[in-house]
Every structure is written in C-alpha cells, then in structure tokens.
Write an enzyme that holds these catalytic residues in place. Structure first.
Site, PDB file in Angstrom:
ATOM      1  N   ASN A   1       0.855  -1.192   0.000  1.00  0.00           N
ATOM      2  CA  ASN A   1       0.000   0.000   0.000  1.00  0.00           C
ATOM      3  C   ASN A   1       0.891   1.242   0.000  1.00  0.00           C
ATOM      4  O   ASN A   1       2.112   1.139   0.030  1.00  0.00           O
ATOM      5  CB  ASN A   1      -0.960  -0.024   1.191  1.00  0.00           C
ATOM      6  CG  ASN A   1      -0.227  -0.049   2.504  1.00  0.00           C
ATOM      7  OD1 ASN A   1       0.486   0.886   2.851  1.00  0.00           O
ATOM      8  ND2 ASN A   1      -0.379  -1.148   3.250  1.00  0.00           N
TER       9      ASN A   1
ATOM     10  N   LYS B   1       8.538 -17.924  -9.364  1.00  0.00           N
ATOM     11  CA  LYS B   1       7.842 -16.853 -10.076  1.00  0.00           C
ATOM     12  C   LYS B   1       6.709 -17.423 -10.932  1.00  0.00           C
ATOM     13  O   LYS B   1       6.905 -18.425 -11.640  1.00  0.00           O
ATOM     14  CB  LYS B   1       8.853 -16.112 -10.957  1.00  0.00           C
ATOM     15  CG  LYS B   1       8.279 -14.899 -11.632  1.00  0.00           C
ATOM     16  CD  LYS B   1       9.299 -14.223 -12.521  1.00  0.00           C
ATOM     17  CE  LYS B   1       8.580 -13.192 -13.377  1.00  0.00           C
ATOM     18  NZ  LYS B   1       9.361 -12.796 -14.530  1.00  0.00           N
TER      19      LYS B   1
ATOM     20  N   PHE C   1      -4.394   3.731  14.745  1.00  0.00           N
ATOM     21  CA  PHE C   1      -4.617   4.753  13.735  1.00  0.00           C
ATOM     22  C   PHE C   1      -5.781   4.290  12.874  1.00  0.00           C
ATOM     23  O   PHE C   1      -5.981   3.083  12.697  1.00  0.00           O
ATOM     24  CB  PHE C   1      -3.373   4.954  12.854  1.00  0.00           C
ATOM     25  CG  PHE C   1      -2.397   5.953  13.422  1.00  0.00           C
ATOM     26  CD1 PHE C   1      -1.694   5.672  14.582  1.00  0.00           C
ATOM     27  CD2 PHE C   1      -2.189   7.171  12.794  1.00  0.00           C
ATOM     28  CE1 PHE C   1      -0.794   6.591  15.111  1.00  0.00           C
ATOM     29  CE2 PHE C   1      -1.292   8.101  13.309  1.00  0.00           C
ATOM     30  CZ  PHE C   1      -0.594   7.810  14.472  1.00  0.00           C
TER      31      PHE C   1
ATOM     32  N   LYS D   1     -14.393   2.125  14.968  1.00  0.00           N
ATOM     33  CA  LYS D   1     -13.169   1.303  14.938  1.00  0.00           C
ATOM     34  C   LYS D   1     -12.558   1.201  16.326  1.00  0.00           C
ATOM     35  O   LYS D   1     -12.047   0.165  16.724  1.00  0.00           O
ATOM     36  CB  LYS D   1     -12.173   1.906  13.938  1.00  0.00           C
ATOM     37  CG  LYS D   1     -11.061   0.982  13.543  1.00  0.00           C
ATOM     38  CD  LYS D   1     -10.277   1.500  12.351  1.00  0.00           C
ATOM     39  CE  LYS D   1     -10.968   1.197  11.024  1.00  0.00           C
ATOM     40  NZ  LYS D   1     -10.213   1.646   9.866  1.00  0.00           N
TER      41      LYS D   1
HETATM   42  N1  CTP Z   1      -4.032  -2.848  12.175  1.00  0.00           N
HETATM   43  C1  CTP Z   1      -3.329  -3.913  12.671  1.00  0.00           C
HETATM   44  N2  CTP Z   1      -3.360  -5.111  12.064  1.00  0.00           N
HETATM   45  C2  CTP Z   1      -4.097  -5.297  10.943  1.00  0.00           C
HETATM   46  C3  CTP Z   1      -4.837  -4.223  10.412  1.00  0.00           C
HETATM   47  C4  CTP Z   1      -4.783  -3.018  11.053  1.00  0.00           C
HETATM   48  O1  CTP Z   1      -2.616  -3.740  13.680  1.00  0.00           O
HETATM   49  N3  CTP Z   1      -4.108  -6.479  10.369  1.00  0.00           N
HETATM   50  C5  CTP Z   1      -4.018  -1.574  12.879  1.00  0.00           C
HETATM   51  C6  CTP Z   1      -3.375  -0.436  12.128  1.00  0.00           C
HETATM   52  O2  CTP Z   1      -1.996  -0.339  12.451  1.00  0.00           O
HETATM   53  C7  CTP Z   1      -4.153   0.760  12.642  1.00  0.00           C
HETATM   54  C8  CTP Z   1      -5.533   0.209  12.905  1.00  0.00           C
HETATM   55  O3  CTP Z   1      -5.361  -1.191  13.030  1.00  0.00           O
HETATM   56  O4  CTP Z   1      -3.661   1.215  13.883  1.00  0.00           O
HETATM   57  C9  CTP Z   1      -6.559   0.494  11.887  1.00  0.00           C
HETATM   58  O5  CTP Z   1      -6.145   0.105  10.636  1.00  0.00           O
HETATM   59  P1  CTP Z   1      -7.100   0.236   9.381  1.00  0.00           P
HETATM   60  O6  CTP Z   1      -6.415  -0.339   8.218  1.00  0.00           O
HETATM   61  O7  CTP Z   1      -7.616   1.629   9.266  1.00  0.00           O
HETATM   62  O8  CTP Z   1      -8.288  -0.651   9.884  1.00  0.00           O
HETATM   63  P2  CTP Z   1      -8.825  -2.007   9.408  1.00  0.00           P
HETATM   64  O9  CTP Z   1      -8.803  -2.948  10.536  1.00  0.00           O
HETATM   65  O10 CTP Z   1      -8.112  -2.432   8.198  1.00  0.00           O
HETATM   66  O11 CTP Z   1     -10.326  -1.650   9.112  1.00  0.00           O
HETATM   67  P3  CTP Z   1     -11.059  -1.368   7.729  1.00  0.00           P
HETATM   68  O12 CTP Z   1     -10.298  -2.108   6.690  1.00  0.00           O
HETATM   69  O13 CTP Z   1     -12.388  -1.890   7.999  1.00  0.00           O
HETATM   70  O14 CTP Z   1     -11.025   0.115   7.580  1.00  0.00           O
END
Ligand code: CTP
Length: 401
Positions: free
Chosen positions: A208, A286, A324, A338
């Site tokens: 990402n 690959k 976050f 969240k």
């Molecule tokens: N996070 C984590 N482990 C994951 C996914 C997310 O620790 N597998 C943590 C991120 O570091 C961040 C928070 O969760 O602090 C929120 O991440 P975000 O990507 O916004 O949330 P998601 O759980 O992916 O929710 P959604 O995809 O529904 O927005």
C-alpha cells in the site's frame, strides 16, 4: 534542540577521531556547548588546535595541569556537563571505564562524573569481537552507559565488519535522546510503522502507499521524551530514526510476531498500514504466463489484526494502546466505531482520500478519539502531530517510572 546543553566530550585515540571534528560542529550547530578532553593517544590522530577551534573552547589534556586545578578541578569538570560523550571510545578506553581506572584525565573524569555517559565505540572488528571487549561492553551497559554504534563497514585498517564509529549524525541523535526532557524516561513504547508487503511469488507482492513517515516521526518524538522505543517497521520509504530499536519486517504475520516478542511495553502505538489480506498460496517460484491468456487467480486470506489482538490481551496488555484509522469517508463515525471494535484506548483518525495529500505527504490532519470524545487537531506537519501525540502519551502514562 540542544540549545544550552553542555557536553563534556572525551576524545579517545583512534583513527575515527577525524569524525569527531564533524560531530563537534554538529553539536555546536544544534546549540550545545562542547568542552573537549583529549587523551594523549587522541592527539596522534587529531590536533588539539583543530578541536579547540571547532569547539570554541580550550582543550583539557592533563590531569596534573595546575592551572586547570586552579581554574576548574577535574571533579568540577566532570560535573559541569549535562552529558559526557566518549568518542571514539577505543577498546582501551572502554576497558578503563569498565575497570574503574583513573590514570589520566579522561579516565578520571569518567570515574568522577555523576552524569550519564554516552560512548561511541570505534575499533578494529577483531578487537570489537574479542571476549574482553564484549565483557567490558556488558559491564558498561550494566553501569548505565549509553552506547551508539559501532556500524558495520570497511574500516580504515582495511578489514570489514563492526567497529566503525557511528556517523556524527547518529551520535548527535543519540545525544539528543540522552538529554531528552525525560517525561517518558524509563518507559518502553512500541511503535508499528510503514506498509507491509504480502508476497505473491518471490518477485511480486501486495503493498500500500504508506511511507512510514508518521510512524517514524512518532518514534523520534517518543525517543526525544526519553522513552525506550521499539520500532517495528514494514518496508517504509522513510528511514527509521536513530536511537530506537528497529525491527524490520515484511509481512503482517512477521509484524505480529515482532510485536509480541517486543512486549511488555507501557504503551503501544499502531501506526502501520497493515495489509488486511495476504495471498493464501504465495508461490515459491515466479508465476509464469501459461500461454492460455488467463491470468492467475489469487485467493486471499485475512491477516491477523495486530492492534485488536494486543488491545484484547488479558495479561501483559500495554497500559495505553493507540490505533490509527485511515479512512476515506465519514472519518469520525468510522474511526469511533473502529475504536470500539478494536478495543484500543485511543484512535488517531485521519482522512487519507487522495485529495488530502496525506498518505505519502509531509502533513497530517488528525482527530484524536479517546473515551472522553473527539478532538480535531489542525492540519500540521507529521513531526508536529508526532510531538503532540507523544506529549499526550506521556501525560496519560503519568510521572516517570
Ligand atoms: N491494524 C493492525 N493489524 C491489521 C490491520 C490493522 O494492527 N491487520 C491496525 C493499524 O496499524 C491501525 C488500525 O489497526 O492502527 C486500523 O487500521 P485500518 O487499516 O484503518 O483498519 P482495518 O482494521 O483495516 O479496518 P477497515 O479495513 O475496515 O477500515
């Protein structure tokens, strides 16, 4: 940041002495005053004249210099500093420090000081690896001596390995960390940062756009408040800060393992943009086009939610767990939900819609969501967000341990 801070700089005799001049210049540029002390051997590598010129101070060299004793005794010299820095810390100087010797001005000051000591070792790789030096290092660490470096690389003596003195920039960062205000002194804070890479095959991966800038700024801000920081980072485009323990990882599962291994911590901040999914059957070789014109089908499975797992720990949960939330619409409602869903104490919410320029940019506009409500912070640099958040974390954890 170092304005008005007083450094007693003890210069040992090593080829790395030439880097000390640059270190002095940087310390001075940062506002510190530098009082140099040179061992006899140091004078073989850099001249007292150049040290004095850069430091803007006389150089102290001799324990039995009566003028020194009349003006400022060695005890006073060792105390009239905020931090004692030893660079280069040669094998001999480290041995003297570990053994408590006091047979010249440098070693006497090191024994007499009541201030923290930061050593930047520099020596031949075999000397660094020698059991005697390893022993001395562990004694010094046990005595509370801070150590920066050494680095790995080609050495002036023609060999390769660990033993090169840390670069001036790293030494100055370690000095700043050691002189931190100390609101978080004695605290261990874990920070995750950067994206994760989920392999498809040995050459391709899912990733990402996270640069890791906010996480790196936060780790630096926590370090500057005196925290011991463990920085678990995916492959970010921004380098990790100096003066923190860096654990590099690639995938979400590696990140989870690294986070668990780094606990316990007083606080944990999850700034990483963790991939939600990984390729279920990542190939060892690959993937080739098979000539049929049909693309390969990738099936995904969900990655562990690291934040949720840590926030839900029964034993050993960090006292403060901060997540976050990167959202692209209805930020407040999404992030508030969240916080509940993940079980964390705070959520730092931001709008990462492309038009905001936040993801990969230098600024951030966040809303801090706590059990007490939501606080929208004005748009500011990621460093400023980091400092403000670090201050809040210090406040939440209370008086230093
Ligand atoms: N996070 C984590 N482990 C994951 C996914 C997310 O620790 N597998 C943590 C991120 O570091 C961040 C928070 O969760 O602090 C929120 O991440 P975000 O990507 O916004 O949330 P998601 O759980 O992916 O929710 P959604 O995809 O529904 O927005």
């Amino acid at each position: 940041m170092l304005a008005g801070r007083r450094i007693l700089l003890i210069i040992g005799g090593g080829i790395a002495g030439y880097k000390v001049l640059e270190t002095i210049r940087r310390l001075k540029d940062a506002g510190a005053s530098v009082t140099p002390v040179m061992t006899r051997a140091a004078e073989e590598f850099v001249t007292p004249l150049s040290v004095a010129a850069l430091a803007g101070s006389r150089v102290y060299r001799n324990l039995f210099d009566l003028t020194d004793e009349a003006e400022m005794g060695h005890i006073e010299l060792s105390r009239a500093a905020d931090l004692v820095v030893v660079a280069p810390a040669t094998a001999d100087l480290m041995a003297k420090m570990a053994g408590g010797h006091a047979d010249d001005l440098a070693s006497t000051l090191l024994l007499a000081t009541d201030k923290r000591v930061l050593a930047a070792p520099a020596m031949n790789v075999r000397m660094w690896d020698h059991p005697a030096t390893r022993r001395n290092l562990s004694v010094l660490r046990g005595d509370g001596v801070l150590v920066v470096g050494p680095d790995e690389g080609p050495m002036a003596c023609g060999e390769f390995g660990f033993g090169r003195m840390a670069e001036p920039e790293a030494i100055v960062a370690a000095v700043s960390a050691a002189l931190a205000e100390g609101k978080l002194r004695g605290r261990h804070v874990l920070v995750t940062s950067g994206p994760t890479h989920e392999p498809i095959d040995p050459v391709r991966y899912i990733a990402n756009r996270s640069s890791g800038a906010q996480g790196a700024a936060l780790a630096a801000a926590l370090r500057d408040l005196g925290a011991r920081v463990t920085f678990v980072t995916g492959p970010a485009s921004v380098p990790p800060p100096q003066g923190v323990t860096v654990i590099p990882v690639q995938t979400a599962r590696e990140m989870e393992a690294a986070v668990r291994a780094a606990l316990p911590a007083d606080a944990a901040v999850f700034a990483a943009a963790v991939a939600d999914w990984r390729v279920e059957d990542a190939r060892d070789a690959k993937i080739k086009k098979d000539g049929s014109g049909r693309p390969p089908v990738l099936s995904l499975s969900e990655n562990p939610d690291i934040l949720k797992a840590v926030a839900g720990m029964r034993d050993g949960r960090p006292r403060l767990v901060v997540g976050f939330a990167a959202e692209t619409g209805d930020v407040l409602a999404q992030a508030t939900a969240k916080r509940q869903r993940k079980g964390c104490d705070w959520i730092v919410a931001n709008d990462v819609s492309p038009e905001t320029g936040i993801m990969g940019g230098s600024e951030n506009a966040v809303t801090l969501i706590t059990p007490d409500g939501a606080e929208a912070w004005p748009r500011m640099s990621k460093q400023a967000v980091a400092r403000r958040l670090a201050d809040r974390i210090a406040l939440a954890l209370g008086e230093p341990a």
